[in-house]
Design an enzyme around this catalytic site. Structure first.
Site, PDB file in Angstrom:
ATOM      1  N   PHE A 291       0.879  -1.422   0.042  1.00  0.00           N
ATOM      2  CA  PHE A 291       0.061  -0.059  -0.036  1.00  0.00           C
ATOM      3  C   PHE A 291       0.763   1.293   0.185  1.00  0.00           C
ATOM      4  O   PHE A 291       1.729   1.198   0.745  1.00  0.00           O
ATOM      5  CB  PHE A 291      -1.065  -0.064   1.208  1.00  0.00           C
ATOM      6  CG  PHE A 291      -1.619   1.420   1.387  1.00  0.00           C
ATOM      7  CD1 PHE A 291      -2.940   1.566   0.779  1.00  0.00           C
ATOM      8  CD2 PHE A 291      -0.928   2.669   1.945  1.00  0.00           C
ATOM      9  CE1 PHE A 291      -3.590   2.668   1.089  1.00  0.00           C
ATOM     10  CE2 PHE A 291      -1.574   3.707   1.996  1.00  0.00           C
ATOM     11  CZ  PHE A 291      -2.930   3.863   1.643  1.00  0.00           C
ATOM     12  N   GLU A 292       0.561   1.890  -0.887  1.00  0.00           N
ATOM     13  CA  GLU A 292       1.370   3.352  -1.104  1.00  0.00           C
ATOM     14  C   GLU A 292       0.489   4.437  -1.540  1.00  0.00           C
ATOM     15  O   GLU A 292      -0.135   3.984  -2.445  1.00  0.00           O
ATOM     16  CB  GLU A 292       2.630   3.317  -1.838  1.00  0.00           C
ATOM     17  CG  GLU A 292       3.874   3.035  -1.296  1.00  0.00           C
ATOM     18  CD  GLU A 292       5.309   2.819  -2.102  1.00  0.00           C
ATOM     19  OE1 GLU A 292       6.185   2.581  -1.779  1.00  0.00           O
ATOM     20  OE2 GLU A 292       5.117   3.122  -3.379  1.00  0.00           O
ATOM     21  N   ILE A 293       0.210   5.496  -0.966  1.00  0.00           N
ATOM     22  CA  ILE A 293      -0.112   6.649  -1.789  1.00  0.00           C
ATOM     23  C   ILE A 293       1.030   7.791  -1.616  1.00  0.00           C
ATOM     24  O   ILE A 293       1.434   8.185  -0.728  1.00  0.00           O
ATOM     25  CB  ILE A 293      -1.260   7.381  -0.914  1.00  0.00           C
ATOM     26  CG1 ILE A 293      -2.442   6.107  -1.086  1.00  0.00           C
ATOM     27  CG2 ILE A 293      -1.875   8.532  -1.893  1.00  0.00           C
ATOM     28  CD1 ILE A 293      -3.918   6.810  -0.619  1.00  0.00           C
TER      29      ILE A 293
END
Ligand SMILES: *[C@@H]1O[C@H](CO)[C@@H](O)[C@H](O)[C@H]1NC(C)=O
Length: 428
Positions: A291-293
């Site tokens: 998960f990465e934003i």
């Protein structure tokens, strides 16, 4: 034996009664404490990072959007796992915000995948093929040699290290994903993995908030890197940092475990893994990058590119099994300011057996919201201090390594750091 004899001789000469010995010992102690204190991370005067919202918001379905895309790397065989992730994100977020989803594959897409996934989201989709040179060994590398090393790493039981494609993936996510043609026009990205779940509603636009708060990197879960995947990575990154004269931010200091060995012996520790040339160690904490934003321009920037080129030339993506999570995390902790990193503490997220599940915010579930009620939803009880929106789980169980790893990573941001973590970090 030799040491034993020498100690005996010292004792015979009564040296242990000599003030000189005690002065030397005291000096060592003072030196070690002074050294360790250089890595102390002072608590900031104000919180540097808090959730963007502490409760459900009325989703703004027609508001301005950021220039952003959701990105998923998947294989044709993962069609069902991919669909589960996309459906979960659709239900909890994208039905209101309609961001495009870009699917990436190193092989041509099958129709079944395209049809199924396109039908799983209300946002636009595109299905892209990764160029061969971005999903293979670097041109300079002897492939037979690299394959032999991969085989050996597999035999040693290093996590995923026996799989050639896993190495390609780590290299791709470290050095190339942000250069893919279909992604070039975007500034922001949200990495989505097959087989993940979002267990709370995301009722605001995280891209807009990232931009508004001048963040560059957002994560949900942080944990320890598997030691044996990357014995020399930290050394390479730390060497580059020194070559470039990059000052240590508090975030960087928070990822270092200072050595307790006194000068001048300290630097001999640099022979061991996960240590810089002065002998200080990396605590192995990293943001879990499935998960990465993040702001893609961070990765496209000169400094990250320069660092990546150095790592690529080293060969550690193949001769070891450097993960993109570790590479991203070290780079972020070195190059971003602490206040530019965001923990999405209000997101419910699960991947494999790790999950983060916030408690629901007291009085914050907007039970009358027609938009939110369009999906039949039941949610766990509200709990004092909760920040979640309509989370399924009650926040009492959380398999995020918050007690040690997360606090250490967030040290500059965390007001209430348990004394035990200080204690532990001084000992180890
Ligand atoms: C996905 O479905 C929409 C609506 O049915 C269609 O207009 C679009 O062309 C499809 N996209 C792809 C990539 O198949």
């Amino acid at each position: 034996m030799a040491l034993h004899h020498r100690l005996q001789r010292l004792r015979r000469r009564g040296l242990h009664k000599s003030p000189v010995l005690w002065i030397i010992l005291a000096a060592c102690l003072i030196e070690v404490v002074a050294h360790a204190s250089k890595y102390r991370v002072p608590l900031p005067a104000r919180e540097l990072d808090t959730p963007f919202y502490n409760s459900c918001q009325e989703p703004i379905t027609d508001g301005p959007r950021e220039n952003a895309a959701i990105v998923m790397l998947a294989r044709n065989e993962e069609v069902h796992k991919a669909r589960r992730s996309v459906e979960s994100l659709e239900r909890r977020f994208n039905q209101w915000f309609k961001y495009p989803i870009i699917f990436l594959n190193d092989e041509p897409w099958r129709d079944e995948f395209i049809q199924t996934l396109n039908a799983s989201t209300s946002g636009p989709t595109s299905f892209e093929l990764i160029p061969k040179q971005e999903w293979s060994f670097p041109a300079w590398m002897d492939q037979d040699d690299a394959r032999a090393s991969i085989k050996k790493q597999g035999e040693q039981g290093i996590l995923y290290a026996g799989k050639e494609t896993y190495h390609h993936m780590c290299r791709f996510f470290s050095g190339y994903f942000y250069q893919v043609e279909a992604l070039k026009k975007y500034k922001w990205y949200w990495r989505l993995e097959p087989d993940v779940e979002f267990s709370c509603s995301i009722t605001y636009d995280p891209f807009v908030e990232m931009a508004r708060h001048k963040k560059v990197y957002g994560f949900t879960i942080s944990l320890w890197e598997e030691k044996r995947t990357c014995p020399s990575l930290f050394r390479k990154v730390a060497d580059w940092k020194e070559e470039q004269n990059i000052p240590s931010t508090s975030l960087w200091k928070a990822s270092i475990d200072a050595s307790w060995v006194p000068w001048p012996f300290r630097s001999s520790l640099s022979w061991f893994s996960h240590r810089d040339r002065h002998g200080d160690g990396w605590n192995l904490c990293h943001y879990w990058s499935n998960f990465e934003i993040a702001d893609l321009d961070f990765f496209r920037g000169r400094q990250y590119q320069d660092l990546y080129q150095k790592l690529e030339k080293d060969g550690g993506f193949y001769y070891e099994r450097w993960g993109d999570a570790a590479v991203h995390s070290l780079a972020v902790n070195m190059l971003a300011k602490p206040e530019q990193v965001h923990h999405f503490a209000d997101f419910g997220y699960r991947h494999d057996w790790y999950y983060q599940c916030p408690a629901n915010a007291p009085g914050g579930q907007l039970p009358e919201s027609a938009t939110l009620n369009a999906v039949k939803e039941s949610w766990a009880p509200e709990i004092q201090g909760g920040v979640g929106c309509r989370c399924e789980c009650d926040g009492r169980t959380n398999r995020n390594h918050g007690s040690y790893c997360l606090h250490k990573m967030k040290a500059p941001n965390t007001i209430s750091r348990p004394w035990s973590t200080w204690f532990l970090s001084w000992i180890f």
